[in-house]
Design a protein around this motif. Sequence first.
Motif, PDB file in Angstrom:
ATOM      1  N   ARG A   1      -2.819   0.637  15.453  1.00  7.02           N
ATOM      2  CA  ARG A   1      -2.164  -0.272  16.396  1.00  7.02           C
ATOM      3  C   ARG A   1      -2.905  -1.604  16.440  1.00  7.02           C
ATOM      4  O   ARG A   1      -2.293  -2.674  16.429  1.00  7.02           O
ATOM      5  CB  ARG A   1      -2.125   0.375  17.780  1.00  7.02           C
TER       6      ARG A   1
ATOM      7  N   ILE B   1       3.902   3.269  11.686  1.00  2.00           N
ATOM      8  CA  ILE B   1       2.512   3.086  12.140  1.00  2.00           C
ATOM      9  C   ILE B   1       1.504   3.240  10.996  1.00  2.00           C
ATOM     10  O   ILE B   1       0.410   2.700  11.043  1.00  2.00           O
ATOM     11  CB  ILE B   1       2.167   4.060  13.300  1.00  2.00           C
TER      12      ILE B   1
ATOM     13  N   ALA C   1       4.312   8.085  15.055  1.00  2.00           N
ATOM     14  CA  ALA C   1       2.975   8.156  15.655  1.00  2.00           C
ATOM     15  C   ALA C   1       2.389   9.565  15.552  1.00  2.00           C
ATOM     16  O   ALA C   1       1.168   9.731  15.466  1.00  2.00           O
ATOM     17  CB  ALA C   1       3.032   7.712  17.117  1.00  2.00           C
TER      18      ALA C   1
ATOM     19  N   LEU D   1       4.005   2.774  20.767  1.00  2.00           N
ATOM     20  CA  LEU D   1       3.877   3.913  19.858  1.00  2.00           C
ATOM     21  C   LEU D   1       5.021   4.876  20.138  1.00  2.00           C
ATOM     22  O   LEU D   1       5.317   5.192  21.294  1.00  2.00           O
ATOM     23  CB  LEU D   1       2.543   4.635  20.071  1.00  2.00           C
TER      24      LEU D   1
ATOM     25  N   SER E   1       7.297   8.523  18.676  1.00  2.00           N
ATOM     26  CA  SER E   1       7.493   9.664  17.781  1.00  2.00           C
ATOM     27  C   SER E   1       8.799  10.352  18.141  1.00  2.00           C
ATOM     28  O   SER E   1       8.985  10.778  19.285  1.00  2.00           O
ATOM     29  CB  SER E   1       6.334  10.665  17.917  1.00  2.00           C
TER      30      SER E   1
ATOM     31  N   LEU F   1       6.266   1.143  16.936  1.00  2.00           N
ATOM     32  CA  LEU F   1       5.585   1.790  15.811  1.00  2.00           C
ATOM     33  C   LEU F   1       6.003   3.258  15.777  1.00  2.00           C
ATOM     34  O   LEU F   1       5.627   4.043  16.647  1.00  2.00           O
ATOM     35  CB  LEU F   1       4.063   1.696  15.972  1.00  2.00           C
TER      36      LEU F   1
ATOM     37  N   GLN G   1      -4.236   6.390  15.618  1.00  2.00           N
ATOM     38  CA  GLN G   1      -3.156   5.595  16.231  1.00  2.00           C
ATOM     39  C   GLN G   1      -3.722   4.297  16.800  1.00  2.00           C
ATOM     40  O   GLN G   1      -3.168   3.215  16.576  1.00  2.00           O
ATOM     41  CB  GLN G   1      -2.472   6.373  17.357  1.00  2.00           C
ATOM     42  N   LYS G   2      -4.833   4.416  17.545  1.00  2.00           N
ATOM     43  CA  LYS G   2      -5.462   3.233  18.154  1.00  2.00           C
ATOM     44  C   LYS G   2      -5.887   2.232  17.088  1.00  2.00           C
ATOM     45  O   LYS G   2      -5.671   1.025  17.220  1.00  2.00           O
ATOM     46  CB  LYS G   2      -6.686   3.649  18.975  1.00  2.00           C
TER      47      LYS G   2
END
Length: 195
Positions: free
Chosen positions: A156, A115, A144, A172, A174, A141, A152-153
């Motif tokens: 993305r 990401i 995260a 997303l 992790s 991704l 993150q947003k």
Amino acid sequence: MLVKSAEFVTSAVKPTQYPEALLPEVAFAGRSNVGKSSLINTLVNRKRLVKTSSTPGRTQLINFFTVNQNLSLVDLPGYGYARVPESVRRHWGPMIETYLKGRETLRAVVLILDIRRIPGIEEQNFIDWLSLYGRAAILVLTKADKLSKSAQKKQRRAIAGALNVDETALTLFSAKTRQGLPQVWSAIERVTGDE
């Protein structure tokens, strides 16, 4: 998916070494050190089913795993930067392409992206190549947890733009927090008809 069993089956470099094509398969691809092994280990709820390494390029073979005796997960060598000899790297391309083109039980490829990095031409080419051969792509991704929710947003959105895909096509994930785990399994179950 409730994982009751997960086991290593075999490693291969050519079709004659692949296990018999009996189960639906989902392959995992991505740059070296993108978190591919960690993603697979998290999916099957095992710490070390797939060997992880901080050294890029550790996976040099196509590794087959069976989950619940009804699904095969396939770990492909990472591409891009890897600390391996050039001769080994040159061999990976044809080996991976042969598998992706010819494996009749392959249902989808999970393309794993960090990401924190904007994907380049290699990732776009890979997605285009999968599309050309009618292979479904599941875009994930990873890492995260390394970014705040707002970052993150933002990432993305930027990655979706770079790949020319809708933001909703990017899951997303992790391995640390298990964020996105149900969504990745849902995508796999959709393509393998196991919903």
